[in-house]
Design a protein around this motif. Sequence first.
Motif, PDB file in Angstrom:
ATOM      1  N   THR A 262       1.705  -0.976   2.935  1.00 53.48           N
ATOM      2  CA  THR A 262       2.508  -0.793   1.730  1.00 53.48           C
ATOM      3  C   THR A 262       2.289  -1.990   0.818  1.00 53.48           C
ATOM      4  N   THR A 263       1.890  -1.715  -0.389  1.00 58.61           N
ATOM      5  CA  THR A 263       1.616  -2.792  -1.347  1.00 58.61           C
ATOM      6  C   THR A 263       2.448  -2.571  -2.604  1.00 58.61           C
ATOM      7  N   HIS A 264       3.109  -3.607  -3.020  1.00 53.86           N
ATOM      8  CA  HIS A 264       3.851  -3.554  -4.281  1.00 53.86           C
ATOM      9  C   HIS A 264       3.294  -4.612  -5.207  1.00 53.86           C
ATOM     10  N   VAL A 265       2.948  -4.178  -6.392  1.00 53.18           N
ATOM     11  CA  VAL A 265       2.356  -5.086  -7.367  1.00 53.18           C
ATOM     12  C   VAL A 265       3.258  -5.116  -8.601  1.00 53.18           C
ATOM     13  N   TYR A 266       3.524  -6.308  -9.045  1.00 56.36           N
ATOM     14  CA  TYR A 266       4.352  -6.471 -10.239  1.00 56.36           C
ATOM     15  C   TYR A 266       3.507  -7.165 -11.290  1.00 56.36           C
ATOM     16  N   GLN A 267       3.337  -6.515 -12.453  1.00 60.93           N
ATOM     17  CA  GLN A 267       2.474  -7.093 -13.492  1.00 60.93           C
ATOM     18  C   GLN A 267       3.274  -7.560 -14.693  1.00 60.93           C
ATOM     19  N   GLU A 268       2.923  -8.756 -15.177  1.00 55.37           N
ATOM     20  CA  GLU A 268       3.524  -9.256 -16.407  1.00 55.37           C
ATOM     21  C   GLU A 268       2.581  -9.035 -17.594  1.00 55.37           C
ATOM     22  N   THR A 269       3.026  -9.435 -18.760  1.00 57.41           N
ATOM     23  CA  THR A 269       2.350  -9.126 -20.025  1.00 57.41           C
ATOM     24  C   THR A 269       0.830  -9.369 -20.005  1.00 57.41           C
ATOM     25  N   ALA A 270       0.104  -8.358 -20.461  1.00 61.10           N
ATOM     26  CA  ALA A 270      -1.345  -8.472 -20.682  1.00 61.10           C
ATOM     27  C   ALA A 270      -2.118  -8.889 -19.434  1.00 61.10           C
ATOM     28  N   SER A 271      -1.584  -8.601 -18.290  1.00 56.12           N
ATOM     29  CA  SER A 271      -2.304  -8.923 -17.058  1.00 56.12           C
ATOM     30  C   SER A 271      -3.200  -7.745 -16.682  1.00 56.12           C
ATOM     31  N   THR A 272      -4.210  -8.048 -15.870  1.00 57.24           N
ATOM     32  CA  THR A 272      -5.121  -7.013 -15.399  1.00 57.24           C
ATOM     33  C   THR A 272      -5.120  -7.021 -13.882  1.00 57.24           C
ATOM     34  N   PHE A 273      -4.879  -5.877 -13.317  1.00 60.00           N
ATOM     35  CA  PHE A 273      -4.874  -5.784 -11.861  1.00 60.00           C
ATOM     36  C   PHE A 273      -5.779  -4.636 -11.419  1.00 60.00           C
ATOM     37  N   THR A 274      -6.663  -4.926 -10.476  1.00 54.55           N
ATOM     38  CA  THR A 274      -7.562  -3.898  -9.952  1.00 54.55           C
ATOM     39  C   THR A 274      -7.441  -3.857  -8.439  1.00 54.55           C
ATOM     40  N   ALA A 275      -7.179  -2.689  -7.906  1.00 54.38           N
ATOM     41  CA  ALA A 275      -7.134  -2.539  -6.448  1.00 54.38           C
ATOM     42  C   ALA A 275      -8.194  -1.536  -6.039  1.00 54.38           C
ATOM     43  N   THR A 276      -8.934  -1.876  -4.983  1.00 57.12           N
ATOM     44  CA  THR A 276      -9.916  -0.942  -4.426  1.00 57.12           C
ATOM     45  C   THR A 276      -9.606  -0.791  -2.944  1.00 57.12           C
ATOM     46  N   THR A 277      -9.324   0.416  -2.540  1.00 51.57           N
ATOM     47  CA  THR A 277      -8.937   0.674  -1.159  1.00 51.57           C
ATOM     48  C   THR A 277     -10.012   1.537  -0.505  1.00 51.57           C
ATOM     49  N   VAL A 278     -10.668   0.990   0.504  1.00 56.14           N
ATOM     50  CA  VAL A 278     -11.730   1.739   1.184  1.00 56.14           C
ATOM     51  C   VAL A 278     -11.307   1.972   2.625  1.00 56.14           C
ATOM     52  N   THR A 279     -11.258   3.222   3.033  1.00 56.19           N
ATOM     53  CA  THR A 279     -10.844   3.541   4.399  1.00 56.19           C
ATOM     54  C   THR A 279     -12.010   4.183   5.144  1.00 56.19           C
ATOM     55  N   LEU A 280     -12.433   3.524   6.218  1.00 56.09           N
ATOM     56  CA  LEU A 280     -13.588   4.008   6.971  1.00 56.09           C
ATOM     57  C   LEU A 280     -13.172   4.674   8.282  1.00 56.09           C
ATOM     58  N   THR A 281     -12.270   4.025   9.020  1.00 56.72           N
ATOM     59  CA  THR A 281     -11.824   4.585  10.295  1.00 56.72           C
ATOM     60  C   THR A 281     -10.312   4.427  10.411  1.00 56.72           C
ATOM     61  N   GLY A 282      -9.780   4.848  11.565  1.00 52.27           N
ATOM     62  CA  GLY A 282      -8.352   4.727  11.825  1.00 52.27           C
ATOM     63  C   GLY A 282      -7.870   5.963  12.546  1.00 52.27           C
ATOM     64  N   ALA A 283      -6.778   5.829  13.308  1.00 54.06           N
ATOM     65  CA  ALA A 283      -6.175   7.026  13.895  1.00 54.06           C
ATOM     66  C   ALA A 283      -5.386   7.713  12.796  1.00 54.06           C
ATOM     67  N   VAL A 284      -4.433   6.965  12.253  1.00 55.41           N
ATOM     68  CA  VAL A 284      -3.654   7.415  11.107  1.00 55.41           C
ATOM     69  C   VAL A 284      -3.631   6.254  10.131  1.00 55.41           C
ATOM     70  N   VAL A 285      -3.984   6.514   8.902  1.00 58.24           N
ATOM     71  CA  VAL A 285      -3.927   5.457   7.891  1.00 58.24           C
ATOM     72  C   VAL A 285      -3.107   5.964   6.717  1.00 58.24           C
ATOM     73  N   ARG A 286      -2.030   5.253   6.462  1.00 58.91           N
ATOM     74  CA  ARG A 286      -1.197   5.630   5.335  1.00 58.91           C
ATOM     75  C   ARG A 286      -1.101   4.434   4.398  1.00 58.91           C
ATOM     76  N   ASN A 287      -1.500   4.642   3.141  1.00 63.24           N
ATOM     77  CA  ASN A 287      -1.423   3.568   2.160  1.00 63.24           C
ATOM     78  C   ASN A 287      -0.430   3.918   1.072  1.00 63.24           C
ATOM     79  N   ASN A 288       0.523   3.030   0.885  1.00 62.84           N
ATOM     80  CA  ASN A 288       1.458   3.184  -0.231  1.00 62.84           C
ATOM     81  C   ASN A 288       1.142   2.072  -1.209  1.00 62.84           C
ATOM     82  N   LEU A 289       0.605   2.456  -2.341  1.00 64.03           N
ATOM     83  CA  LEU A 289       0.248   1.444  -3.341  1.00 64.03           C
ATOM     84  C   LEU A 289       1.096   1.672  -4.584  1.00 64.03           C
TER      85      LEU A 289
END
Lengths: 452, 251
Positions: A262-289
Amino acid sequence: MSNSDKTTSLEALFVDAFEAYAGNPPPANAPMPVNGLAPLNAMQGFRRQAIERFRELGIPSRKNEAWKYTHIPEALARGFAVSTGGSIPDPGAAETAQCALAGLDAHIVVLVNGRFASEHSLIGNLPEGVAISGLGTAASTHPDILRNHFGHYASWEEESFTALNTAFASDGLFVYVPKGKIIEKPIHVINLQKTNERLFLQPRHLLVFEENTQAKVIDTSCALTGDATFTNAVTETFVGERAMVEMYLVQDPGNDNAVVSTTHVYQETASTFTATTVTLTGAVVRNNLNVLPNAPHCETHLYGLFLPGGATQVDNRTLVDHAQPDCVSNELYKGVLNGRASGVFNGKVFVRQDAQRINAFQENKTIVLTNEATMNAKPELEIYADDVKCSHGATTGQLDPEALFYLRSRGMTKQQAQGMLLHAFAGDILNRISIEPLRRMLDERVTRLFGE
Amino acid sequence: MLQINNLHARIEEQNILKGVDLTVSAGEVHAIMGPNGSGKSTLASVLAGREEFEVTDGNVLYQGQDLLEMEPDERALEGVFLAFQYPVELPGVSMNNFLRQALNQQREYRGEEPLSAGAFLKRMKACAALVDLDPQLMSRAVNDGFSGGEKKRNEIFQLAMLEPRLAIMDETDSGLDIDALRTVADGVNALRRNDRSFVVITHYQRLLDYIIPDTVHVMVDGRIVRSGGKELALDLEKKGYDWIREETVAV
C-alpha cells in the motif's frame, strides 16, 4: 467451520500477536530497531487504536467488492508467524550481492525481513542533510520528520492492512531529502527475505522529499531461501513543492510469497511524481497505489506492467484524487497473463468539484495468453468539476493473429513471433524507465519470459 | 517452381476457391486479375499459409514439395514471400530488429552465418534505395504510422531484403500514386531473376504497364477462367470483367 469463523480466527492471530508484542515492550537495551522507536512507542495509543480498527475492519474477504478477485484469506490460511522483531538473520554478503542490479551505481539499502540491515547496506556519500536509513533509526535521528509525516498519508482508519501495519510498524526504509537537494544516484532498496518459518512481514517506509528536491527510488524484492512469507508493506511518500520523484517497485517475490503493498503519495504544488510498478511473480500480489495531488500544477504518472504466469494473482488498485485544479495525471497499466494467472486492474480517478482544468488519462491493456487466465479491468472516473479533459479505457484480448501471421510470413516461428510482439507490448512500459540498468534487467527478464 | 492443382478453399462456410489450376515456372511473372470477390487475395493467403482458410480439395506443389503441409514460417524459409495487401502495423517492433531477425532466421535455415551489423546496414540501405523508402523509417516501428504508400514500398523493400524464390504480390498497386507505382515497379523489375518467380495479383491493368508479365490469368468466381499474354490485360481494361464473365457463362 463457517467462512466468517475462519476469518475471525485469522484476525485473532494478529490481535493476539499484538497483545503479546504490546504487553512485552522490548527492554531499553534491546538491539535495534525496536528500541529505537521512541516516537513510535510514544504513539502506543495510536498503535492500539490501529489494531482495534483492524479488528473492526477485518481481513478483507471476497465479499468486499474492492477485494473480490484477490483471495487474501486463502493466502493467509496457510498460517504465518507475525514478525515483531527478534534478531535479523544474516543473509550473507555473497547472497546479498546477487540481489543487486548489475551495473547500477546506487545508494543501496538492504532490508532483511523488512528490517534495516546496516552491515549489508551501502549507502555511500550523501548531500548534506540527506538521510537514508532504517525507519527504526530515524525514530531517534529524525523525530520531527516522523512526527510531521508518519501516519499522515496512509489512513489506518479506513484500510484494514494499513491499520495492521501501523499497529506493528517498527522498521523499513526512511528517506529524507531536505529542501533543494538532489540525489543524483538512485536509491535502491533491496527487500531480502530469509526465513525458516512462514513469516508475516510488515515493513513500513517513509519517504520525505522536501521542496525543490529530486530523487529516484528503486524497490526490489529478493527471496533468498526458506519458507513462505506474506508481506504487508506500507509506504508513505511526501513530494514537496516542485520536487521531482520517480519510484520503481519491482515485485519478484517468487510464486510462494504473497504481497500486499500500500502506497500513499502526497503531492504539493507543481511537483512531479512518477511510479512504475512491475510485477513478475508472487502467489498473491495486491498493490494499492493512492496519490493525492493536493495542490495546483502537479503532474502524476502511474505506469504498471504485470506479467504473471502459473497461478499468480496480481491485483492493481490505483487512486488519483484530484483535489486541486490545473493538474495532470497519466496512467498506463499493461499486463500479459499466462498459465492460470489472474489479473485485476481497478483504477479510479477522482476530480473534485473545484479541481478545474484537470487532464487525467487512464488506460489498461492486457493480453491473455491462455484460456485459463482471467482479467478483470475496472477503470473508473468520477468527475465533479466541469472544465476537465479526462479519458479512460481498458482492453483485454489476445495477440493480434494478423500481426502473428505477418511475422511468421517473414520466417519467424510462432514462438518467436509471439515473443517479439509481447516484448514490444511490454516495451511500452519498459522504455519509460529512466534508469538504464533497471530497464536492461527487466528487458532481459521479459526476453527470457517470452523468448524471442 | 509452383504448381497448383484443382485448389478448393473456404473460409467458415463460404467456398471461395473452386478449382484453381496454375503453373508458374522459375523466372516467370504471372499476373492474376479479376473482379472483387473473385478469390485473388484468398489464393495469395492460402499460398502464404493463412490459417483461417481451409483447403478442401486439390494440392499445391512448390519446388516439388507439398506447400500446404508447411507452416507459414517454413514456407517463408523455403523462399515464399507474400507482399501484403494490407501490411500490418507492429507498434513497438522496430524495423531494424524485425528485419535482422527475419533475415538471420532465413540465413540460419540456409546454413549461412548471420550478417554482420555493417553488412546488414549496407544491405538495408541498398534495398531501401531500390524502392525509394525513407531510411529514417528504419528506426521506427514496423508500418506504425507509415503512409499507405510507405507501407507498400516497405513490402517490396522486405522482398528485396529477403530474396525469396517465389514472390506473391497481393494488390501492391492499390493505394499507390503513379510516381510511387513506377518506383515500386522499377524495384520489382530490378529484382527479377531467372530463378525467382512472381505472382502479381492486381485489380487493374496499370501495374502491368510497368511490370510486364509473361502470362496473365483472369480469375472469376474462384477459378482461373482465361489465361493469355500481356495483351489480355489490355482487353480486360477496355472491355471490363463482364465481358469475360459473359463469355465464361456462354462456354
